[in-house]
Design a protein around this motif. Structure first.
Motif, PDB file in Angstrom:
ATOM      1  N   MET A   1     -33.072 -26.625  -0.148  1.00  0.00           N
ATOM      2  CA  MET A   1     -31.617 -27.402  -0.438  1.00  0.00           C
ATOM      3  C   MET A   1     -30.731 -27.585   0.859  1.00  0.00           C
ATOM      4  N   THR A   2     -30.614 -28.788   1.383  1.00  0.00           N
ATOM      5  CA  THR A   2     -29.742 -29.017   2.453  1.00  0.00           C
ATOM      6  C   THR A   2     -28.311 -28.728   1.986  1.00  0.00           C
ATOM      7  N   LEU A   3     -27.823 -28.003   3.216  1.00  0.00           N
ATOM      8  CA  LEU A   3     -26.604 -27.833   2.954  1.00  0.00           C
ATOM      9  C   LEU A   3     -25.594 -28.693   3.296  1.00  0.00           C
ATOM     10  N   GLN A   4     -24.279 -29.206   2.861  1.00  0.00           N
ATOM     11  CA  GLN A   4     -23.371 -29.817   3.413  1.00  0.00           C
ATOM     12  C   GLN A   4     -22.613 -29.293   4.449  1.00  0.00           C
ATOM     13  N   GLY A  30     -27.081 -21.241   8.090  1.00  0.00           N
ATOM     14  CA  GLY A  30     -27.611 -22.657   7.754  1.00  0.00           C
ATOM     15  C   GLY A  30     -26.576 -23.813   7.668  1.00  0.00           C
ATOM     16  N   TYR A  31     -25.454 -23.535   7.855  1.00  0.00           N
ATOM     17  CA  TYR A  31     -24.161 -24.533   7.954  1.00  0.00           C
ATOM     18  C   TYR A  31     -24.281 -25.223   9.240  1.00  0.00           C
ATOM     19  N   ARG A  32     -24.262 -26.425   9.005  1.00  0.00           N
ATOM     20  CA  ARG A  32     -23.879 -27.167  10.336  1.00  0.00           C
ATOM     21  C   ARG A  32     -22.230 -27.043  10.771  1.00  0.00           C
TER      22      ARG A  32
END
Length: 202
Positions: A1-4, A30-32
């Protein structure tokens, strides 16, 4: 799952030291981290760091974000320049996207009326009372408080602020979150083993 991504507000006189624990461990999870300025022009922190925002405030949408972080800054108390960030926080909270505010940013949210109906904290109660806000009865004498999707903390509690953020986004939970806090706040060497095991088990 891609994190916002997590959006970190940056503006002149921002307090560099208040968000580093949070953003470092969010990035490791993993958060941008995307920086948001009044415009895309550079800003300069209290510590003299020159920051080039990734995007301007007007371009940020709650649905594209996991969290909006508002650090303290001298400008929160010396002008209305940062009021648009408080209005953006209202937009985020209305959409169900959390907001985290520390130090002077709590006063900005108080002026916007966002602390009237939520438990909250800040530097001291009379600091917020000076804004004329209506939430004095909800003030808590605590290191950091989370209520209704809003995290607040005073200027001397960057580690507790980060703890609330990491817990809210599920980066750490339970005894692991407690160990993280004890390591960075209390320099408890026993907490390191708990974190090391949790990291190895992931």
């Amino acid at each position: 799952m891609t994190l916002q991504p997590v959006h970190l507000a940056v503006y002149d006189t921002l307090a560099d030291w208040e968000t580093g624990h949070a953003t470092a461990y969010l990035a490791r999870a993993g958060y941008r981290i995307r920086t948001v300025g009044p415009s895309e022009d550079p800003v300069v922190s209290i510590g003299g760091l020159r920051v080039l925002p990734d995007l301007a405030l007007d371009a940020v949408r709650p649905e594209d974000s996991s969290l909006l972080i508002l650090p303290g800054a001298d400008l929160w108390d010396s002008s209305e320049d940062l009021a648009p960030f408080a209005r953006k926080a209202r937009e985020f909270l209305a959409a169900g996207t959390p907001v985290a505010a520390i130090c002077g940013a709590t006063a900005g949210l108080a002026r916007e009326g966002l602390l009237d109906d939520r438990d909250h904290t800040s530097a001291v109660s009379f600091y917020l009372a000076a804004t004329g806000y209506g939430g004095g009865e909800r003030y808590a004498d605590a290191d950091a408080v989370t209520d209704g999707g809003l995290i607040t903390a005073g200027p001397t509690e960057p580690v507790a602020f980060a703890r609330e953020i990491l817990g809210l986004l599920g980066v750490y939970e339970g005894e692991v979150l407690d160990a993280w806090y004890r390591l960075f706040h209390d320099s408890d060497p026993a907490a390191y083993a708990v974190l090391e095991k949790a990291t190895a088990d992931r």
